[in-house]
Structures are given as structure tokens and as C-alpha cells.
Design a protein around this motif. Structure first.
Motif, PDB file in Angstrom:
ATOM      1  N   ARG A 198      16.027  -0.291 -11.256  1.00 52.89           N
ATOM      2  CA  ARG A 198      15.185  -0.893 -10.211  1.00 52.89           C
ATOM      3  C   ARG A 198      14.505  -2.178 -10.684  1.00 52.89           C
ATOM      4  O   ARG A 198      14.195  -3.039  -9.881  1.00 52.89           O
ATOM      5  N   ASN A 201      23.751   0.324  -6.146  1.00 52.24           N
ATOM      6  CA  ASN A 201      22.694   1.279  -5.836  1.00 52.24           C
ATOM      7  C   ASN A 201      21.575   1.141  -6.852  1.00 52.24           C
ATOM      8  O   ASN A 201      21.825   1.151  -8.051  1.00 52.24           O
ATOM      9  N   ALA A 202      20.357   0.994  -6.360  1.00 54.82           N
ATOM     10  CA  ALA A 202      19.202   0.876  -7.244  1.00 54.82           C
ATOM     11  C   ALA A 202      18.331   2.125  -7.223  1.00 54.82           C
ATOM     12  O   ALA A 202      17.252   2.123  -7.785  1.00 54.82           O
ATOM     13  N   SER A 203      18.790   3.157  -6.567  1.00 57.40           N
ATOM     14  CA  SER A 203      18.032   4.403  -6.524  1.00 57.40           C
ATOM     15  C   SER A 203      18.784   5.464  -7.309  1.00 57.40           C
ATOM     16  O   SER A 203      19.977   5.655  -7.098  1.00 57.40           O
ATOM     17  N   ALA A 235      20.428   8.828  -8.419  1.00 58.87           N
ATOM     18  CA  ALA A 235      20.986   9.932  -7.641  1.00 58.87           C
ATOM     19  C   ALA A 235      21.568  10.959  -8.598  1.00 58.87           C
ATOM     20  O   ALA A 235      22.040  10.628  -9.682  1.00 58.87           O
ATOM     21  N   GLN A 238       7.614   0.436  -3.676  1.00 57.18           N
ATOM     22  CA  GLN A 238       8.355   1.109  -2.609  1.00 57.18           C
ATOM     23  C   GLN A 238       8.911   2.430  -3.115  1.00 57.18           C
ATOM     24  O   GLN A 238       9.310   2.550  -4.260  1.00 57.18           O
ATOM     25  N   ASN A 239       8.936   3.380  -2.222  1.00 55.73           N
ATOM     26  CA  ASN A 239       9.553   4.661  -2.509  1.00 55.73           C
ATOM     27  C   ASN A 239      11.037   4.433  -2.780  1.00 55.73           C
ATOM     28  O   ASN A 239      11.684   3.639  -2.121  1.00 55.73           O
ATOM     29  N   GLU A 240      11.601   5.117  -3.755  1.00 55.00           N
ATOM     30  CA  GLU A 240      13.019   4.943  -4.102  1.00 55.00           C
ATOM     31  C   GLU A 240      13.942   5.268  -2.954  1.00 55.00           C
ATOM     32  O   GLU A 240      15.037   4.735  -2.883  1.00 55.00           O
ATOM     33  N   ALA A 241      13.547   6.101  -2.047  1.00 56.25           N
ATOM     34  CA  ALA A 241      14.394   6.475  -0.922  1.00 56.25           C
ATOM     35  C   ALA A 241      14.319   5.460   0.213  1.00 56.25           C
ATOM     36  O   ALA A 241      15.060   5.530   1.172  1.00 56.25           O
ATOM     37  N   THR A 242      13.420   4.508   0.101  1.00 57.47           N
ATOM     38  CA  THR A 242      13.229   3.515   1.170  1.00 57.47           C
ATOM     39  C   THR A 242      14.276   2.449   1.115  1.00 57.47           C
ATOM     40  O   THR A 242      14.658   1.975   0.119  1.00 57.47           O
ATOM     41  N   GLU A 295      25.313   1.506 -10.596  1.00 63.16           N
ATOM     42  CA  GLU A 295      23.908   1.883 -10.550  1.00 63.16           C
ATOM     43  C   GLU A 295      23.095   0.878 -11.354  1.00 63.16           C
ATOM     44  O   GLU A 295      23.369   0.643 -12.527  1.00 63.16           O
ATOM     45  N   LEU A 311      12.188  -4.099  -7.440  1.00 65.23           N
ATOM     46  CA  LEU A 311      11.945  -2.830  -6.748  1.00 65.23           C
ATOM     47  C   LEU A 311      11.004  -1.950  -7.553  1.00 65.23           C
ATOM     48  O   LEU A 311      10.186  -1.229  -6.989  1.00 65.23           O
TER      49      LEU A 311
END
Length: 89
Positions: free
Chosen positions: A70, A30-32, A34, A85-89, A67, A80
Motif C-alpha cells: 500500500r 492489487n494493493a489490498s 488477500a 482509507q480502509n483496505e477494503a475501500t 500484489e 494508500l
């Protein structure tokens, strides 16, 4: 299905032993970022879904969430973090 024998000594560094090799391991990259609560929800949902679909006990399932920053993940050579780009994208 025939499988090659497993060298038990080679597994010791992974915290494995012969008796638990059949326990599924799910790995998520996961690169966003949380929140802790979102991570708990994700890990619980992955475990519950896998257990239901595969018809096995949830306590036999292992899930590891990796994790990544980005800036350590790229698409087409652009990180990233740099992509805008938006992190949720």
C-alpha cells in the motif's frame, strides 16, 4: 485488422512463442492484502468470466495477480498506507 509482424526473438524473454500469442493475459494490480483462498477465488472467477464472455476455452487464459504494498500505490500523491482509507475501500 492488419497488424505489424512480431519479432519472435523479442518474445523469448517473456516465455512466449508465436503459437501462443493469441492466449489472453489478464493482469490485476492489487494493493489490498488477500488470503490465498480469496486469491484462488478471484483468479478462478476472472478466468471463468472471460472464457464465458469471449467464448473461449479457460485453459487458454492466463491471469497474473500483482500484489503491491500500500505504500507503493498513491492517489493524488498520497500513498494508500498514509491515506487512512480502509483496505477494503
Amino acid at each position: 485488422m492488419d497488424t505489424a509482424p512480431v519479432d519472435q526473438a523479442s518474445l523469448s524473454g517473456f516465455g512466449c512463442s508465436w503459437h501462443n500469442l493469441r492466449m489472453p493475459l489478464i493482469q490485476v494490480l492489487n494493493a489490498s492484502p488477500a488470503s490465498t483462498e480469496k486469491k484462488r477465488q478471484l483468479l478462478a472467477a476472472l478466468t471463468a468470466t472471460y472464457a464465458e464472455v469471449m467464448e473461449i476455452r479457460p485453459d487458454t487464459i492466463r491471469v497474473v495477480l500483482h500484489e503491491l504494498p500500500r505504500e507503493n500505490w498513491s492517489v493524488a500523491g498520497v500513498t494508500l498506507a498514509d491515506s487512512g482509507q480502509n483496505e477494503a475501500t
